[in-house]
Scaffold this motif. Structure first.
Motif, PDB file in Angstrom:
ATOM      1  N   ALA A 171     -14.271  54.093  26.588  1.00 18.66           N
ATOM      2  CA  ALA A 171     -14.208  52.970  25.880  1.00 18.66           C
ATOM      3  C   ALA A 171     -15.818  52.748  25.663  1.00 18.66           C
ATOM      4  CB  ALA A 171     -13.923  51.569  26.322  1.00 18.66           C
ATOM      5  N   ILE A 172     -16.152  52.565  24.437  1.00 18.70           N
ATOM      6  CA  ILE A 172     -17.636  52.562  24.102  1.00 18.70           C
ATOM      7  C   ILE A 172     -17.986  51.204  23.419  1.00 18.70           C
ATOM      8  CG2 ILE A 172     -19.623  53.687  22.815  1.00 18.70           C
ATOM      9  CD1 ILE A 172     -17.623  56.079  22.409  1.00 18.70           C
ATOM     10  N   HIS A 173     -18.867  50.427  24.060  1.00 20.52           N
ATOM     11  CA  HIS A 173     -19.450  49.037  23.533  1.00 20.52           C
ATOM     12  C   HIS A 173     -20.371  49.583  22.620  1.00 20.52           C
ATOM     13  CE1 HIS A 173     -20.705  44.840  24.506  1.00 20.52           C
ATOM     14  NE2 HIS A 173     -21.234  45.392  23.163  1.00 20.52           N
ATOM     15  N   ALA A 174     -20.413  49.018  21.471  1.00 15.26           N
ATOM     16  CA  ALA A 174     -21.241  49.862  20.319  1.00 15.26           C
ATOM     17  C   ALA A 174     -22.552  49.147  20.071  1.00 15.26           C
ATOM     18  CB  ALA A 174     -20.447  49.773  18.996  1.00 15.26           C
ATOM     19  N   ARG A 175     -23.165  48.764  21.394  1.00 10.70           N
ATOM     20  CA  ARG A 175     -24.686  48.097  21.120  1.00 10.70           C
ATOM     21  C   ARG A 175     -25.402  48.640  22.402  1.00 10.70           C
ATOM     22  NH1 ARG A 175     -21.813  42.744  21.095  1.00 10.70           N
ATOM     23  NH2 ARG A 175     -22.633  41.466  19.068  1.00 10.70           N
ATOM     24  N   LYS A 176     -26.550  48.867  21.901  1.00 10.22           N
ATOM     25  CA  LYS A 176     -27.329  49.222  23.180  1.00 10.22           C
ATOM     26  C   LYS A 176     -27.507  47.913  24.171  1.00 10.22           C
ATOM     27  CE  LYS A 176     -31.441  51.399  22.514  1.00 10.22           C
ATOM     28  NZ  LYS A 176     -32.790  51.661  22.115  1.00 10.22           N
ATOM     29  N   ALA A 177     -28.040  48.414  25.361  1.00 10.30           N
ATOM     30  CA  ALA A 177     -28.396  47.414  26.522  1.00 10.30           C
ATOM     31  C   ALA A 177     -29.814  47.376  26.649  1.00 10.30           C
ATOM     32  CB  ALA A 177     -27.563  47.657  27.736  1.00 10.30           C
ATOM     33  N   PRO A 192     -27.948  44.990  17.946  1.00 11.18           N
ATOM     34  CA  PRO A 192     -27.083  44.887  16.630  1.00 11.18           C
ATOM     35  C   PRO A 192     -26.056  45.984  16.992  1.00 11.18           C
ATOM     36  CG  PRO A 192     -29.218  46.258  16.499  1.00 11.18           C
ATOM     37  CD  PRO A 192     -29.293  45.334  17.476  1.00 11.18           C
ATOM     38  N   LEU A 193     -24.942  45.753  16.322  1.00 12.50           N
ATOM     39  CA  LEU A 193     -23.586  46.681  16.781  1.00 12.50           C
ATOM     40  C   LEU A 193     -23.797  47.811  15.785  1.00 12.50           C
ATOM     41  CD1 LEU A 193     -20.791  43.588  16.689  1.00 12.50           C
ATOM     42  CD2 LEU A 193     -21.095  45.344  18.352  1.00 12.50           C
ATOM     43  N   ASP A 194     -23.259  48.902  16.240  1.00 10.44           N
ATOM     44  CA  ASP A 194     -23.308  50.195  15.384  1.00 10.44           C
ATOM     45  C   ASP A 194     -22.036  50.975  15.568  1.00 10.44           C
ATOM     46  OD1 ASP A 194     -23.882  52.495  14.062  1.00 10.44           O
ATOM     47  OD2 ASP A 194     -25.674  52.960  15.146  1.00 10.44           O
ATOM     48  N   TYR A 195     -21.047  50.120  14.968  1.00  6.96           N
ATOM     49  CA  TYR A 195     -19.780  50.630  14.649  1.00  6.96           C
ATOM     50  C   TYR A 195     -19.511  51.926  13.755  1.00  6.96           C
ATOM     51  CZ  TYR A 195     -18.010  46.051  15.500  1.00  6.96           C
ATOM     52  OH  TYR A 195     -17.476  44.742  16.118  1.00  6.96           O
ATOM     53  N   ALA A 196     -20.562  52.584  12.978  1.00  3.34           N
ATOM     54  CA  ALA A 196     -20.450  53.553  12.404  1.00  3.34           C
ATOM     55  C   ALA A 196     -20.792  55.068  13.341  1.00  3.34           C
ATOM     56  CB  ALA A 196     -21.429  53.614  11.300  1.00  3.34           C
ATOM     57  N   LEU A 197     -21.638  54.606  14.222  1.00  4.83           N
ATOM     58  CA  LEU A 197     -21.974  55.679  15.060  1.00  4.83           C
ATOM     59  C   LEU A 197     -20.947  55.832  16.269  1.00  4.83           C
ATOM     60  CD1 LEU A 197     -24.031  57.404  16.758  1.00  4.83           C
ATOM     61  CD2 LEU A 197     -24.912  55.439  18.009  1.00  4.83           C
ATOM     62  N   GLY A 215     -17.844  42.763  19.718  1.00  9.20           N
ATOM     63  CA  GLY A 215     -17.863  41.769  18.743  1.00  9.20           C
ATOM     64  C   GLY A 215     -16.690  41.916  17.871  1.00  9.20           C
ATOM     65  N   ILE A 216     -15.702  42.521  18.171  1.00 11.12           N
ATOM     66  CA  ILE A 216     -14.286  42.402  17.411  1.00 11.12           C
ATOM     67  C   ILE A 216     -13.506  41.166  17.653  1.00 11.12           C
ATOM     68  CG2 ILE A 216     -12.154  43.793  17.140  1.00 11.12           C
ATOM     69  CD1 ILE A 216     -13.776  46.250  18.081  1.00 11.12           C
ATOM     70  N   ALA A 217     -13.456  40.394  16.566  1.00 12.73           N
ATOM     71  CA  ALA A 217     -12.902  38.809  16.760  1.00 12.73           C
ATOM     72  C   ALA A 217     -11.617  38.581  16.024  1.00 12.73           C
ATOM     73  CB  ALA A 217     -13.919  38.145  16.450  1.00 12.73           C
ATOM     74  N   SER A 218     -10.858  39.615  15.387  1.00 15.02           N
ATOM     75  CA  SER A 218      -9.800  39.238  14.790  1.00 15.02           C
ATOM     76  C   SER A 218      -8.666  40.566  14.880  1.00 15.02           C
ATOM     77  CB  SER A 218      -9.696  39.000  13.486  1.00 15.02           C
ATOM     78  OG  SER A 218     -10.233  40.033  12.622  1.00 15.02           O
ATOM     79  N   LEU A 219      -7.320  40.227  14.526  1.00 15.36           N
ATOM     80  CA  LEU A 219      -6.365  41.467  14.819  1.00 15.36           C
ATOM     81  C   LEU A 219      -6.660  42.227  13.669  1.00 15.36           C
ATOM     82  CD1 LEU A 219      -4.687  42.093  16.840  1.00 15.36           C
ATOM     83  CD2 LEU A 219      -2.733  40.850  15.726  1.00 15.36           C
ATOM     84  N   ASP A 220      -7.163  41.543  12.306  1.00 15.70           N
ATOM     85  CA  ASP A 220      -7.205  42.514  11.243  1.00 15.70           C
ATOM     86  C   ASP A 220      -8.289  43.533  11.581  1.00 15.70           C
ATOM     87  OD1 ASP A 220      -5.294  41.095   9.863  1.00 15.70           O
ATOM     88  OD2 ASP A 220      -6.826  39.872   8.713  1.00 15.70           O
ATOM     89  N   THR A 221      -9.526  42.979  11.950  1.00 15.04           N
ATOM     90  CA  THR A 221     -10.759  43.839  12.539  1.00 15.04           C
ATOM     91  C   THR A 221      -9.871  45.097  13.429  1.00 15.04           C
ATOM     92  OG1 THR A 221     -12.022  42.046  12.221  1.00 15.04           O
ATOM     93  CG2 THR A 221     -12.856  44.066  13.547  1.00 15.04           C
TER      94      THR A 221
END
Length: 336
Positions: A171-177, A192-197, A215-221
């Motif tokens: 599972a990959i959190h799409a942000r740097k720390a 910033p989120l980098d979903y594309a990566l 940052g995923i906040a809806s079932l549609d997403t």
């Protein structure tokens, strides 16, 4: 290719609720399980030394209804992590997950969590030892990088090293720390989120089961991400808006959700509240996980107020149940 069993742990990882410190305890997980029969749930992070040397029952006990359930471990000593993984598997967990993403100061000082993104060879040694010791699957949750690392270079190299060590699901959190300069809370919001990566990682590693987080906040997403990714891990949104994220989640598996609306769910949750009180628990210990159940719906403010204010006043189980019933009345009342 990772085998996908219709009712197995891999299939459950289609949607998972992230491990969250101080939030995803057993009561929280039982609330979430009532809303979704299928989502994969995670414990709070447990450090390997605490598990090896501490009170295992206190750290590991859970209710059978919580399955499918994963135990998240923190640590950087291969021997301790192997022993902790074996203990967790023997305790009945369906998955053992290694935390390579938490940015807290405590985690950094203990050389585990996100700081391990800078030490992929050590992580590989750890997970290889865990896999050898555990009869259940060992997985990794990571970031796309830390501090001045270049995620486009670091992340694929890290994933490749995990694959070589035997990991088949991440599972990959799409942000740097940012370990220097940002607090743990800021690290959940500012980079910033980098979903594309992360999505490109699925293309680069088609044989691995990869979930996207952050940052995923809806079932549609969630549905949009599942067009590319194998799984989606949701965090704060599932906690603060449990109905919105989990109430209809079983549709992702083409199954009928347990409840038609949050009021039906809240009525069913009364049994959990009553059982917890009968066992000597306090009302707020369970209802704090339900405050967002009616997020954005009529009566939501009254629901939260009754549970927040009433929980501190209730002295007996009967009084506590009366508080819960008053909160139910707030959302059951017809709109004016």
């Amino acid at each position: 290719m990772v085998p996908v069993q219709k009712h197995g742990i891999v299939e459950a990882a289609r949607l998972s609720v992230a491990p969250m410190m101080d939030w995803t305890d057993s009561l929280c997980r039982r609330v979430h399980r009532l809303l979704s029969r299928r989502a994969l749930l995670y414990t709070e992070m447990v450090t390997a030394p605490a598990l090896v040397f501490g009170d295992r029952a206190k750290l590991l006990d859970f209710d059978a209804v919580e399955h499918p359930l994963a135990l998240q471990l923190g640590g950087s000593d291969p021997g301790q992590l192997a022993e902790a993984a074996r203990i967790g598997a023997d305790w009945g967990y369906d998955e053992i997950n290694l935390n390579v993403g938490c940015p807290s100061d405590r985690v950094q000082s203990g050389c585990f969590g996100a700081v391990l993104m800078t030490r992929p060879e050590l992580v590989a040694e750890c997970v290889a030892a865990m896999i050898a010791a555990s009869p259940v699957e060992v997985t990794v949750k990571c970031r796309i990088g830390v501090d001045d690392q270049i995620p486009e270079e670091v992340l694929p190299a890290f994933i490749a090293r995990m694959r070589e060590a035997g990991v088949r699901r991440l599972a990959i959190h799409a942000r740097k720390a940012w370990l220097q300069g940002l607090s743990p809370r800021e690290n959940r919001e500012i980079p910033p989120l980098d979903y594309a990566l992360v999505q490109r990682m699925k293309q680069a590693f088609p044989g691995l089961h990869l979930s996207i987080n952050g940052g995923i906040a809806s079932l549609d997403t969630v549905r949009e991400q599942l067009r590319v990714m194998d799984g989606v891990m949701v965090g704060r949104a599932a906690y603060h808006q449990p109905w919105d994220m989990l109430g209809q989640a079983d549709l992702l598996w083409d199954e009928t959700p347990p409840f038609a609306d949050p009021l039906d769910a809240a009525a069913a949750l009364r049994e959990l509240v009553e059982a917890h009180l009968a066992a000597g628990g306090r009302l707020h210990q369970v209802t704090r996980h339900m405050l967002g159940l009616f997020h954005g719906r009529p009566g939501a403010r009254g629901w939260r107020r009754q549970l927040s204010e009433g929980a501190s006043r209730a002295r007996t189980p009967a009084e506590a149940l009366a508080v819960y019933d008053a909160a139910l009345a707030e959302v059951a009342a017809p709109a004016a």
